[in-house]
Design an enzyme around this catalytic site. Sequence first.
Site: not given
Ligand code: F6P
Length: 367
Positions: A186-188, A142, A291, A119, A77, A144
């Site tokens: 995950m993977g966006r 990353t 996570h 990233g 953030k 991802d």
């Molecule tokens: O980019 C890495 C990642 O783990 C993504 O796969 C996932 O969508 C995102 O980060 C989640 O982030 P946060 O820490 O905000 O939950």
Amino acid sequence: MKRILVSTSGGDCPGLNAVIRGIVKRAHQESEEWEVLGSIQAYNGILWEPTEVKLLDEKTVAGIHYQGGTIIETTNKGGPFAWPIFNKKTGKWEYVDRSEEMIRKLQYMGVDAVISIGGDGSQKLSQKLFEQGLDIVGVPKTIDNDLSATDFTFGFQTAVQIATDAIDKLVTTAASHNRTFILEVMGRHTGWIALHAAIAGGADVCLIPEIPYDVTKVVQKLKSRYKKGRGSAIIVVAEGAKPIDGSEFAAVSNEVGYENVRLGGVAYKVSDQIKAAGFDSGDIRETILGHLQRGGVPIAYDRVLATQFGVKAFELVKNKEFGHMVAYRHPDIVSVPFTEAIGKMNFVDPNSDIMDTARGTGICFGD
Ligand code: F6P
């Protein structure tokens, strides 16, 4: 004395500590002249008053290569270009650009160079700081694996291993109960974790953002896995997967300074869609890995890659190759300009060899 500041930003990723250790070990090997500092919570440690940095010496980094997370913390953030400040008059958050101030502070602190481990978003920021005169190099990070400048990012293989372990566990309970399990990973906006885990875990269906899925095709595949109500199936769905007539399942985050689309929960969507499309052979259960894919120790592959990146990042600083990011181009660790590295996503190519492998073992992509 030559001083390097290290920052870890964005979501954490197994191997971050191994990068930090690689930088520090290589710097100390070079000469006593080099000092490495870690900024706490990305650049917040510099922007906060009082400043929060940690001395990273051989003692601090001893044995951290197998630890998950990052010993200097991270955040996804805010940042120097969009520092959130609450305006009491309007009752709203406003974002101010503190980048110039941060660069001045780094000069005052005697920082000669910055190594930013992050990233795509973080490296875009690195390029902007570089354009403003900061001597900075980048390390891609990353789980991802969505950065096109590097063959692999560290953390990805660990995430795949964790997802594969989860499939191995779901297979036995699915078979025992004649159930279909949907595992969300995950993977966006990319399907790398899903694809690799689906192959490694022997999944029946794999849904990825790069191939919008037709739910009737998924149901067809599932039905083939059951006879007279007996059977089981595993679906791996990437968090960014979408149906042919729909979009990503995203929730807007209300966290201050968080700009990313927050994904998660598509497994339940897929579950509902499958039932609505007439799948009635067995119970369906959903598991969201979340996570867990980012926590814990990095596997050996990621420790090696992360260490290579750390050592190379120091060498870029030593050789004054600023404005560059380290990258893995098998078998070499190279450097690429930020301008080449950022903004180009590494998507799964539906016509690639790895996709042929997956299809060759009968994995259905819903197309
Ligand atoms: O980019 C890495 C990642 O783990 C993504 O796969 C996932 O969508 C995102 O980060 C989640 O982030 P946060 O820490 O905000 O939950």
